[in-house]
Design an enzyme around this catalytic site. Structure first.
Site, PDB file in Angstrom:
ATOM      1  N   GLY A 102       1.527  -1.588  -0.166  1.00  0.00           N
ATOM      2  CA  GLY A 102      -0.416   0.294   0.077  1.00  0.00           C
ATOM      3  C   GLY A 102       0.626   1.361   0.118  1.00  0.00           C
ATOM      4  O   GLY A 102       2.422   1.124   0.225  1.00  0.00           O
ATOM      5  N   ASP A 119       8.548   5.797   8.479  1.00  0.00           N
ATOM      6  CA  ASP A 119       8.387   6.948   8.944  1.00  0.00           C
ATOM      7  C   ASP A 119       7.429   7.411   8.050  1.00  0.00           C
ATOM      8  O   ASP A 119       7.295   8.788   8.642  1.00  0.00           O
ATOM      9  CB  ASP A 119       8.880   7.277   8.919  1.00  0.00           C
ATOM     10  CG  ASP A 119      10.743   8.037   8.531  1.00  0.00           C
ATOM     11  OD1 ASP A 119       9.815   8.186   6.814  1.00  0.00           O
ATOM     12  OD2 ASP A 119      11.005   8.330   8.459  1.00  0.00           O
ATOM     13  N   ARG A 135      -2.004  -0.155 -10.029  1.00  0.00           N
ATOM     14  CA  ARG A 135      -0.544  -0.558  -9.993  1.00  0.00           C
ATOM     15  C   ARG A 135      -1.288  -1.894 -10.435  1.00  0.00           C
ATOM     16  O   ARG A 135      -1.986  -2.560 -10.430  1.00  0.00           O
ATOM     17  CB  ARG A 135      -0.218  -0.795  -8.884  1.00  0.00           C
ATOM     18  CG  ARG A 135       0.460   0.507  -8.843  1.00  0.00           C
ATOM     19  CD  ARG A 135       0.534   0.610  -7.156  1.00  0.00           C
ATOM     20  NE  ARG A 135       1.273   2.391  -6.311  1.00  0.00           N
ATOM     21  CZ  ARG A 135       2.241   2.642  -7.036  1.00  0.00           C
ATOM     22  NH1 ARG A 135       3.857   2.369  -6.965  1.00  0.00           N
ATOM     23  NH2 ARG A 135       2.484   4.000  -6.451  1.00  0.00           N
ATOM     24  N   ASP A 191       4.270  -3.981  -7.457  1.00  0.00           N
ATOM     25  CA  ASP A 191       3.580  -3.037  -7.203  1.00  0.00           C
ATOM     26  C   ASP A 191       4.088  -1.408  -7.698  1.00  0.00           C
ATOM     27  O   ASP A 191       3.624  -0.129  -7.300  1.00  0.00           O
ATOM     28  CB  ASP A 191       3.813  -2.871  -5.551  1.00  0.00           C
ATOM     29  CG  ASP A 191       5.320  -2.847  -4.778  1.00  0.00           C
ATOM     30  OD1 ASP A 191       5.593  -4.229  -5.481  1.00  0.00           O
ATOM     31  OD2 ASP A 191       6.055  -2.102  -4.190  1.00  0.00           O
TER      32      ASP A 191
END
Length: 522
Positions: free
Chosen positions: A109, A144, A202, A271
């Protein structure tokens, strides 16, 4: 609500822009439902500043070039709130899955990318805008959510460079920097690059719903892609099989163009493959300097899976993954027998489509190489001639870009003019042997040397985004000098022009460039 493109005052433009971004069309990806994305605000980026801005992309989006001068421009494209966003209009991160380095990675994701909306383009299309580096999302895993200045500048420059090379690609509107520190292989500073594309769907989006056994959502996604981007597939006997073929053919064409300019993507995971057949996700990419067919641009790729010579094979393999994901849809409208019979027929049909990849890729690359060699007529052994040149370049580590550019100076009849290209080869005798074959082939052409050279210079770039050029711009940007980012962007917008004032940017890389490494760390 529409954005006024005629606004004279940038101060009036930015609020309208924010409102338009928050009001996508009914057929936008975000309208597919909550199963496809998660809405959340971007993480504020402290004290943002503009590092790079493409007035050309702004104009594509119907935005005034003066927009970057707006006091809140950096705030908006850093993801910082410039207005109160209703919950239904927050940016969103999409969920997908995929194969990474050939291994099923499960759910992935948008781990640091947030789509902030879409804008109508001046070309009649609609474009999504995505902030890469916008902060943590539910799909960030251990990351992060930030991007660093280094990788953001590289993506900004290469997106635009590839577009001007004529290669399908996402675009980049701007790079916004900040002094906020982030930890990678060393301490770096944060940045956000605004990516622009008709769609960020994608192969991995399809794999996600296939792997989660959600044929209903898989079909909804496929219908969205067909309706908006492949409308001709609606008229096909099997729309979903037609979608597979259309996406595969675009992918084959794209990779042929990569090979023709010596571009290595570096991380061709499923992806990172666009359903539109455009180049996406500029991470550890590189243009080949000293030619090596086994060149690996990503130092994280220890097995060489994504080496230059492997790219066509990997693209084909990725299309197999897409085909597998689409199998539950293929043949549905025919209602052939029981589920087992339909599944067996779907596999056969998908295999037949996938067999067309080399049939598309091979001729596409041959056409590109014929043009690079200045061959107007088609002859049986042209592909062999091109391959012999590449083998000779490989053996001598001749510079890829300069070899093809300087080849235009070679004369049909006068070998004394060979020096500029000949000097790039360690084995001069091997080059001479190939040049004799090339001259014999040129004797079959009707164009004179000048016309052939002009044609070759229209397809063989003089300027590409070499790693050392990007590195110089990055080092200066770290010191808040963004002039080299802008200069390099301007040069790369005219890659086929001589631009004699910028000759050093077309030179062989300096010795220190050999120590540069790029990786998945970004």
């Amino acid at each position: 609500m529409s954005f006024s493109r005629s606004a004279a005052d940038p101060a009036d433009t930015l609020p309208d822009l924010a409102a338009t971004l928050a009001a996508p069309g009914d057929d936008a990806f975000v309208a597919l439902g909550d199963a496809f994305h998660t809405r959340l605000p971007a993480a504020p980026l402290p004290a943002p500043y503009v590092v790079g801005f493409s007035a050309e992309v702004a104009q594509l989006l119907g935005l005034p070039p003066s927009l970057a001068a707006h006091a809140q421009f950096a705030e908006l494209f850093a993801g910082n709130p410039t207005r109160d966003w209703p919950a239904h209009a927050l940016p969103y991160a999409s969920v997908y899955s995929g194969h990474q380095f050939g291994v099923w990675a499960g759910q992935l994701g948008d781990g640091r990318a947030l789509t902030i909306g879409e804008l109508p383009g001046s070309d009649g299309r609609r474009y999504e805008l995505q902030l890469k580096g916008g902060g943590r999302t539910p799909y960030s895993r251990m990351g992060d959510g930030r991007a660093v200045l280094r990788s953001s500048i590289r993506e900004y420059l290469c997106s635009e460079a590839m577009h001007h090379l004529g290669i399908p690609t996402t675009r980049a509107l701007t790079v916004i920097g900040s002094d906020q520190p982030v930890v990678r292989e060393e301490i770096e500073t944060s940045a956000v690059v605004t990516r622009v594309s008709e769609s960020f769907v994608r192969f991995g989006h399809f794999e996600h719903f296939f792997s989660n056994d959600r044929p209903d959502l898989l079909r909804r996604l496929a219908d969205h892609v067909i309706e908006r981007f492949y409308p001709a597939c609606r008229e096909a006997d099997d729309p979903y099989l037609a979608l597979l073929e259309a996406a595969m053919l675009r992918t084959a064409d794209m990779v042929a163009q990569w090979q023709a300019v010596g571009f290595c993507h570096g991380v061709m995971n499923t992806d990172n493959m666009s359903i539109l057949g455009v180049t996406i996700d500029y991470g550890p990419f590189g243009f080949v300097d000293a030619f090596d067919a086994n060149h690996i641009c990503n130092h994280s790729d220890t097995s060489g899976r994504y080496a230059y010579r492997m790219q066509p094979r990997i693209a084909h393999w990725n299309c197999y993954c897409l085909a597998q994901a689409l199998l539950p849809l293929i043949g549905l409208q025919h209602g052939i027998g029981d589920d087992d019979a339909r599944a067996e027929r779907a596999v056969d049909d998908a295999q037949a489509v996938l067999a067309k990849f080399p049939e598309r890729f091979g001729p596409a690359l041959e056409r590109a190489m014929r043009a690079k060699l200045g061959l107007e007529l088609e002859r049986e052994h042209d592909a062999e001639l091109a391959n012999q040149l590449l083998e000779t370049m490989h053996a001598s580590h001749a510079d890829f870009t300069l070899t093809f550019r300087r080849l235009a100076q070679l004369s049909k009849h006068d070998a004394s003019r060979d020096a500029p290209v000949r000097d790039l080869f360690i084995d001069r005798a091997a080059f001479d042997a190939w040049a004799n074959l090339y001259r014999a082939r040129l004797s079959e052409e009707t164009r004179d040397d000048a016309a052939r050279a002009a044609a070759m210079n229209r397809v063989n770039p003089k300027y590409v985004l070499r790693n050392h050029l990007a590195e110089v711009a990055i080092r200066r940007a770290k010191d808040k000098d963004f002039s080299e980012v802008e200069r390099l962007a301007q040069i790369l917008r005219r890659p086929f022009d001589e631009q004699p004032e910028h000759e050093p940017y077309a030179a062989l890389p300096p010795d220190w460039a050999g120590s540069l490494e790029v990786s998945c760390s970004s």
